[in-house]
Design a protein around this motif. Sequence first.
Motif, PDB file in Angstrom:
ATOM      1  N   ARG A 194       0.852  -1.379  -0.228  1.00 54.15           N
ATOM      2  CA  ARG A 194      -0.596  -0.418   0.006  1.00 54.15           C
ATOM      3  C   ARG A 194       0.561   1.334   0.567  1.00 54.15           C
ATOM      4  O   ARG A 194       1.958   1.612   0.526  1.00 54.15           O
ATOM      5  CB  ARG A 194      -0.883  -0.026   1.329  1.00 54.15           C
ATOM      6  N   GLU A 195       0.444   2.624  -0.150  1.00 53.93           N
ATOM      7  CA  GLU A 195       0.667   3.768  -0.499  1.00 53.93           C
ATOM      8  C   GLU A 195       0.204   4.384   0.620  1.00 53.93           C
ATOM      9  O   GLU A 195      -0.929   4.634   0.157  1.00 53.93           O
ATOM     10  CB  GLU A 195       1.068   4.406  -1.710  1.00 53.93           C
ATOM     11  N   LEU A 196       0.658   5.352   0.894  1.00 54.50           N
ATOM     12  CA  LEU A 196       0.485   6.885   2.133  1.00 54.50           C
ATOM     13  C   LEU A 196       0.770   8.185   0.755  1.00 54.50           C
ATOM     14  O   LEU A 196       2.176   8.299   1.196  1.00 54.50           O
ATOM     15  CB  LEU A 196       0.216   6.568   3.418  1.00 54.50           C
ATOM     16  N   PHE A 197      -0.449   9.135   0.697  1.00 49.48           N
ATOM     17  CA  PHE A 197      -0.120   9.905   0.493  1.00 49.48           C
ATOM     18  C   PHE A 197      -0.533  11.468   1.153  1.00 49.48           C
ATOM     19  O   PHE A 197      -1.807  11.373   2.025  1.00 49.48           O
ATOM     20  CB  PHE A 197      -0.632  10.658  -1.003  1.00 49.48           C
ATOM     21  N   ALA A 233      -5.937  16.193   5.057  1.00 46.84           N
ATOM     22  CA  ALA A 233      -6.038  15.125   4.218  1.00 46.84           C
ATOM     23  C   ALA A 233      -4.634  14.172   4.497  1.00 46.84           C
ATOM     24  O   ALA A 233      -3.385  14.278   3.784  1.00 46.84           O
ATOM     25  CB  ALA A 233      -6.753  14.935   2.926  1.00 46.84           C
ATOM     26  N   VAL A 234      -5.401  12.065   3.826  1.00 52.21           N
ATOM     27  CA  VAL A 234      -4.377  11.392   3.670  1.00 52.21           C
ATOM     28  C   VAL A 234      -4.864  10.682   2.468  1.00 52.21           C
ATOM     29  O   VAL A 234      -6.171  10.342   1.999  1.00 52.21           O
ATOM     30  CB  VAL A 234      -3.443  10.751   4.823  1.00 52.21           C
ATOM     31  N   LEU A 235      -4.317  10.281   1.818  1.00 50.30           N
ATOM     32  CA  LEU A 235      -4.910   9.119   0.829  1.00 50.30           C
ATOM     33  C   LEU A 235      -4.123   8.088   0.689  1.00 50.30           C
ATOM     34  O   LEU A 235      -2.960   7.905   0.753  1.00 50.30           O
ATOM     35  CB  LEU A 235      -4.234   9.672  -0.439  1.00 50.30           C
ATOM     36  N   LEU A 236      -5.065   6.679   0.575  1.00 46.30           N
ATOM     37  CA  LEU A 236      -5.025   5.525   0.921  1.00 46.30           C
ATOM     38  C   LEU A 236      -4.790   4.745  -0.144  1.00 46.30           C
ATOM     39  O   LEU A 236      -6.005   5.296  -0.958  1.00 46.30           O
ATOM     40  CB  LEU A 236      -5.458   5.088   2.142  1.00 46.30           C
ATOM     41  N   VAL A 237      -3.618   4.072  -0.246  1.00 46.38           N
ATOM     42  CA  VAL A 237      -4.223   3.764  -2.699  1.00 46.38           C
ATOM     43  C   VAL A 237      -3.480   2.006  -1.782  1.00 46.38           C
ATOM     44  O   VAL A 237      -2.396   1.693  -1.681  1.00 46.38           O
ATOM     45  CB  VAL A 237      -2.841   4.683  -2.666  1.00 46.38           C
ATOM     46  N   SER A 284     -14.929   6.870  11.968  1.00 44.26           N
ATOM     47  CA  SER A 284     -13.566   6.217  11.651  1.00 44.26           C
ATOM     48  C   SER A 284     -12.570   7.788  10.799  1.00 44.26           C
ATOM     49  O   SER A 284     -13.749   8.156  10.972  1.00 44.26           O
ATOM     50  CB  SER A 284     -13.751   5.227  10.483  1.00 44.26           C
ATOM     51  N   HIS A 285     -12.012   7.188  10.268  1.00 45.01           N
ATOM     52  CA  HIS A 285     -10.971   7.909   9.257  1.00 45.01           C
ATOM     53  C   HIS A 285     -11.801   8.067   8.309  1.00 45.01           C
ATOM     54  O   HIS A 285     -11.236   9.433   7.808  1.00 45.01           O
ATOM     55  CB  HIS A 285      -9.219   8.072   9.471  1.00 45.01           C
ATOM     56  N   VAL A 286     -12.512   7.891   7.412  1.00 47.37           N
ATOM     57  CA  VAL A 286     -12.943   7.915   5.673  1.00 47.37           C
ATOM     58  C   VAL A 286     -13.376   9.221   5.840  1.00 47.37           C
ATOM     59  O   VAL A 286     -14.396   9.365   6.555  1.00 47.37           O
ATOM     60  CB  VAL A 286     -13.605   7.017   5.439  1.00 47.37           C
ATOM     61  N   ARG A 345      -9.200  11.261   6.731  1.00 45.86           N
ATOM     62  CA  ARG A 345      -8.757  12.751   7.744  1.00 45.86           C
ATOM     63  C   ARG A 345      -7.284  12.375   8.058  1.00 45.86           C
ATOM     64  O   ARG A 345      -6.680  11.399   8.743  1.00 45.86           O
ATOM     65  CB  ARG A 345      -9.563  12.759   9.059  1.00 45.86           C
ATOM     66  N   ARG A 346      -6.672  13.475   8.349  1.00 47.85           N
ATOM     67  CA  ARG A 346      -5.191  13.497   8.481  1.00 47.85           C
ATOM     68  C   ARG A 346      -5.126  13.227  10.079  1.00 47.85           C
ATOM     69  O   ARG A 346      -5.503  14.455  10.354  1.00 47.85           O
ATOM     70  CB  ARG A 346      -4.350  14.503   7.665  1.00 47.85           C
ATOM     71  N   LEU A 347      -4.473  12.283  10.524  1.00 51.38           N
ATOM     72  CA  LEU A 347      -4.849  11.670  11.936  1.00 51.38           C
ATOM     73  C   LEU A 347      -3.757  11.646  12.826  1.00 51.38           C
ATOM     74  O   LEU A 347      -2.277  11.753  12.438  1.00 51.38           O
ATOM     75  CB  LEU A 347      -5.870  10.484  12.563  1.00 51.38           C
ATOM     76  N   ASN A 348      -3.517  12.061  14.175  1.00 53.99           N
ATOM     77  CA  ASN A 348      -2.178  11.757  14.418  1.00 53.99           C
ATOM     78  C   ASN A 348      -2.376  10.761  15.218  1.00 53.99           C
ATOM     79  O   ASN A 348      -2.712  10.031  16.263  1.00 53.99           O
ATOM     80  CB  ASN A 348      -1.847  12.801  15.861  1.00 53.99           C
ATOM     81  N   MET A 349      -1.990   9.794  14.902  1.00 51.07           N
ATOM     82  CA  MET A 349      -1.796   8.163  14.784  1.00 51.07           C
ATOM     83  C   MET A 349      -1.369   7.524  16.261  1.00 51.07           C
ATOM     84  O   MET A 349      -0.044   8.187  16.567  1.00 51.07           O
ATOM     85  CB  MET A 349      -0.902   7.702  13.944  1.00 51.07           C
ATOM     86  N   VAL A 350      -1.962   6.723  16.825  1.00 50.55           N
ATOM     87  CA  VAL A 350      -1.692   6.113  18.357  1.00 50.55           C
ATOM     88  C   VAL A 350      -0.398   5.445  17.820  1.00 50.55           C
ATOM     89  O   VAL A 350      -0.326   4.585  17.270  1.00 50.55           O
ATOM     90  CB  VAL A 350      -2.706   5.488  18.669  1.00 50.55           C
ATOM     91  N   PHE A 398      -5.426  -3.329  14.220  1.00 45.77           N
ATOM     92  CA  PHE A 398      -6.126  -2.375  14.119  1.00 45.77           C
ATOM     93  C   PHE A 398      -4.862  -0.983  14.480  1.00 45.77           C
ATOM     94  O   PHE A 398      -4.050  -1.128  15.525  1.00 45.77           O
ATOM     95  CB  PHE A 398      -7.424  -1.884  15.074  1.00 45.77           C
ATOM     96  N   GLU A 399      -5.516   0.187  13.628  1.00 50.83           N
ATOM     97  CA  GLU A 399      -4.195   1.367  13.872  1.00 50.83           C
ATOM     98  C   GLU A 399      -5.554   2.379  14.245  1.00 50.83           C
ATOM     99  O   GLU A 399      -6.702   2.582  13.693  1.00 50.83           O
ATOM    100  CB  GLU A 399      -3.809   1.417  12.703  1.00 50.83           C
ATOM    101  N   PHE A 400      -5.685   3.395  15.301  1.00 52.06           N
ATOM    102  CA  PHE A 400      -6.156   4.154  16.184  1.00 52.06           C
ATOM    103  C   PHE A 400      -4.866   5.334  15.505  1.00 52.06           C
ATOM    104  O   PHE A 400      -3.888   5.170  15.514  1.00 52.06           O
ATOM    105  CB  PHE A 400      -7.103   4.144  16.863  1.00 52.06           C
ATOM    106  N   ALA A 435      -8.560   3.866  12.333  1.00 50.21           N
ATOM    107  CA  ALA A 435      -7.987   4.047  10.857  1.00 50.21           C
ATOM    108  C   ALA A 435      -7.695   3.452  10.013  1.00 50.21           C
ATOM    109  O   ALA A 435      -7.602   2.135  10.448  1.00 50.21           O
ATOM    110  CB  ALA A 435      -6.328   4.968  11.046  1.00 50.21           C
ATOM    111  N   ASP A 436      -6.257   3.593   9.135  1.00 47.23           N
ATOM    112  CA  ASP A 436      -5.994   2.524   8.092  1.00 47.23           C
ATOM    113  C   ASP A 436      -6.628   1.933   7.508  1.00 47.23           C
ATOM    114  O   ASP A 436      -7.669   1.790   6.809  1.00 47.23           O
ATOM    115  CB  ASP A 436      -5.056   2.118   9.020  1.00 47.23           C
ATOM    116  N   GLU A 437      -6.256   0.561   7.361  1.00 47.14           N
ATOM    117  CA  GLU A 437      -6.975  -0.658   6.565  1.00 47.14           C
ATOM    118  C   GLU A 437      -8.461  -1.142   7.937  1.00 47.14           C
ATOM    119  O   GLU A 437      -7.423  -1.343   8.615  1.00 47.14           O
ATOM    120  CB  GLU A 437      -6.649  -1.837   5.605  1.00 47.14           C
TER     121      GLU A 437
END
Length: 303
Positions: A20-23, A29-33, A73-75, A102-107, A210-212, A223-225
Amino acid sequence: MPLTHEEFAGLTHLGSGKVRELFAVGDDAVLLVASDRISAFDVVLPTEIPDKGAVLTGLSLWWFDQLADLVPSHVVSSNVDEYPAELTPYTEQLRGRSMLCRRLNMVQIECVARGYLTGSGLKDYQRTGAVSGHPLPTGLVDGSKLPAPIYTPSTKAPIGEHDENISRADAAGRIGTELAAELERLTLQIFGRASVLAAERGILLADTKFEFGHDTQGTLRLADEVLTPDSSRFWPEDTWRPGASQPSFDKQYIRDYLTSTGWDRTAPGPELPADVVEATRVRYVEAYERLTGISFKDYLSTV
Ligand SMILES: C[C@H](c1ccccc1)n1cc(-c2ncnc(N)c2C#N)cn1
């Protein structure tokens, strides 16, 4: 040519996962591909599986909807035709396989729930009789169902390295007692609901990650997938046999092929024959349709 972030040269690349890629998109915002790349035995293979990225993205989106009453969710959107203008040149490369979030401050903790003993949890158990500080009954084997699902947090390892299981106390020491307790509660609650839903469809959810993260208002978001065959172990219920490595719902054809070739796992992965690629593609589509009850064609027609 496997999807790589060079194909999105004009975008601000934030990071790569195995497949996967993250932009970054603007400041908030971020784009998860999700690519069609696949890994087996921790090696990314050179052959792509058509539709894999779209299946896993569609599954995440469906699960986010199923879980919305438990956790936001972050979507932001998965409709490429509504993405910000800077993404327009990539619309068709992103269709069905991307999420604007949404661009999050990831745990900085991986939140893992386990209903069955396998993988790194089995290794920790065989060494210590416990997993992440959870003492377990004696006599458990690979694939054993646990007396109750357990929360086994881990560190976030760099790509290519393995996450390290840590105790809940260690997790609390890293992120604070209150947040650690909230993540444990949410992880087990989400896992419980997903396990029931999957079991109703003849699929055992063995474990998942999971990621939050927190948004700019301080809201904790999933967040994440989520609950994809890449972030989870899904086993067909009818072939579950504790005491051996369980057949993977999605990767067994590939594992069997790689084993049949005598491939040295320290060597680069070999190309996959067309029949293995097609059988694996079919398994991914089947996983989507069995879990969601939606035809994959219908999913593709909505993105
Ligand atoms: C591990 C994962 C990743 C995926 C794909 C490629 C490389 C990394 N990742 C996602 C974020 C992230 N950061 C800020 N806001 C977000 N909403 C997210 C998400 N999801 C950070 N890491």
